[in-house]
Enzyme design. Structure first.
Site, PDB file in Angstrom:
ATOM      1  N   TYR A  77      37.589  40.271  42.981  1.00 50.66           N
ATOM      2  CA  TYR A  77      38.269  39.583  41.893  1.00 50.66           C
ATOM      3  C   TYR A  77      39.107  40.511  41.009  1.00 50.66           C
ATOM      4  CZ  TYR A  77      34.805  36.135  43.270  1.00 50.66           C
ATOM      5  OH  TYR A  77      34.030  35.264  43.997  1.00 50.66           O
ATOM      6  N   VAL A  79      40.722  44.924  40.294  1.00 49.13           N
ATOM      7  CA  VAL A  79      40.764  46.364  40.509  1.00 49.13           C
ATOM      8  C   VAL A  79      40.472  47.032  39.170  1.00 49.13           C
ATOM      9  CG1 VAL A  79      42.109  48.312  41.350  1.00 49.13           C
ATOM     10  CG2 VAL A  79      42.529  46.018  42.270  1.00 49.13           C
ATOM     11  N   ASP A 190      23.773  37.547  39.562  1.00 54.80           N
ATOM     12  CA  ASP A 190      24.156  38.605  40.505  1.00 54.80           C
ATOM     13  C   ASP A 190      23.686  39.966  40.011  1.00 54.80           C
ATOM     14  OD1 ASP A 190      25.176  39.550  42.872  1.00 54.80           O
ATOM     15  OD2 ASP A 190      27.206  39.855  42.100  1.00 54.80           O
TER      16      ASP A 190
END
Length: 412
Positions: A77, A79, A190
């Site tokens: 999603y 950088v 997550d």
């Protein structure tokens, strides 16, 4: 672009806008309050007009205010770069959002991340400073505090695991951050060592909130495809349609085992193999220790050999009884009985010797994120290294050597 936050909603069970949810629940519009049939009585004297005021609206700064120094990593999603604020000289992490393949406007994962980070302020949660854009408004960046390491990469360079006192400090920081999320009706979904950052002051920061979401009461249905496989709770693997904050606590149990042994606790190669490894470690669950499990759809798909024994003790021979109890409660099959973050903070494991180490006494390491190379220092003499992260009790200060990671370790 401006981001406003309603502080009055913190700590309440609310359903957020569809843009921040999974979209699999119906949302009814709020019912307006009844309007009085006649206005309230006013004083005979004219009342001065009042105006509602809110936070000032300012436009986002341009990304040109930051100088990119080096690239840290690239994910699905965005950088992430290490950058310097040209005005203040502060080093920050600059995350460029990937918008090229977006067909429905701003990516929902980024909305969730920004929304969560603005809502849950905590010393052990990475801090968002601002949102910046390119002059053409085609590029959007999240400016966050820069943290030197991610825990996964750092442990990969260490020659031995963290000491027990260090593990306790890291666990307390992690659980404290997750308790803050859960108190604000947020589930991370997550948690894993690569999403935990650590600075050279011994402070952990929970990061990567792309899968985080607000939840309400009742919970309702949420997507099942969450949490990286190695840290995924068994109820998710078996297809539960409803789940709770207990999935985060299971992930913390897996992280606990990874901190103690410096290797992933349950490194499955697929969902079937992951369940098989869980059952081999903890024993095959039954209706007695997990009421209602027989109704989970995954049990109709998988067929497992019965293994009745819990093998955590053989996997962690150096862990104290209190430490083993905490791990068992984190890895409890029944989500209703799994320990909560608030309960875990009060567990006796954290008050028995060795006590949690002051973060300022943690070793320092060269930062991979800052592009620093590993250094090797000579020390004379070198004390024996602790086996499996075990402390040998309180004593005099002694330098346990600089390990091949280039970090100085002060043992107490």
């Amino acid at each position: 672009m401006d981001i406003l936050q309603d502080e009055s909603s913190r700590g309440q069970a609310v359903h957020t806008d569809n843009a921040l949810e999974d979209g699999d629940g119906d949302h009814q519009p709020p019912i307006p309050e009844p309007v009085a049939s006649s206005p309230p009585r006013q004083s005979q004297r004219a009342q001065p007009k009042t105006f509602l005021t809110g936070p000032p609206l300012t436009s986002c700064r341009h990304v040109d205010n930051y100088e990119k120094l080096n690239r840290i990593e690239e994910g699905a999603y965005g950088v992430v770069y290490r950058a310097r604020d040209k005005q203040t000289g502060e080093i920050v992490a600059l995350k460029k959002l990937k918008l090229e393949n977006e067909k429905n406007g701003f990516p929902v994962t980024s909305l969730r991340e920004i929304h969560t980070l603005l809502l849950a302020k905590h010393p052990n949660i990475v801090n968002v400073k601002e949102i910046v854009v390119t002059p053409s408004m085609k590029g959007i960046f999240i400016v966050m505090e820069f943290v030197e390491h991610d825990l996964k990469s750092l442990m990969g360079t260490m020659s031995s695991p963290f000491l027990q006192s260090e593990t306790k400090t890291l666990m307390l920081q992690l659980i404290s951050a997750v308790a803050c999320l859960h108190q604000n009706w947020i589930v991370h979904r997550d948690l894993k060592t690569s999403n935990l950052l650590m600075n050279n002051a011994g402070q952990m920061k929970v990061a990567d909130f792309g899968l985080a979401r607000r939840f309400g009461s009742p919970l309702g249905h949420m997507t099942q495809l969450v949490v990286t496989l190695w840290y995924r709770a068994p109820e998710l693997l078996l297809g539960a349609k409803e789940y709770s904050t207990a999935i985060d606590m299971w992930s913390i149990g897996c992280i606990f085992g990874e901190l103690v042994n410096k290797e992933p606790l349950l490194a499955g190669r697929g969902e079937f193999d992951q369940l098989k490894r869980i059952f081999q470690l903890l024993g095959t669950p039954t209706e007695r220790n997990w009421p209602g499990m027989a109704k989970l759809p995954g049990l109709k798909t998988f067929n497992f050999v019965t293994q009745p024994h819990n093998n955590l003790r053989s996997r962690f021979p150096y862990l104290t009884e209190n430490g083993l109890n905490l791990m068992n409660r984190l890895l409890c099959y029944d989500p209703e009985k799994r320990i909560t973050a608030d309960e875990a903070l009060r567990h006796p494991y954290f008050t028995e010797p060795p006590l949690p180490k002051d973060p300022s006494l943690f070793p320092t390491f060269p930062s991979k994120n800052a592009g620093e190379k590993r250094k090797v220092y000579e020390t004379t003499p070198s004390a024996p290294k602790a086996a499996h992260g075990e402390d040998d009790g309180p004593g005099l200060f002694d330098v346990a050597g600089v390990e091949s990671t280039g970090g100085f370790r002060l043992r107490i």
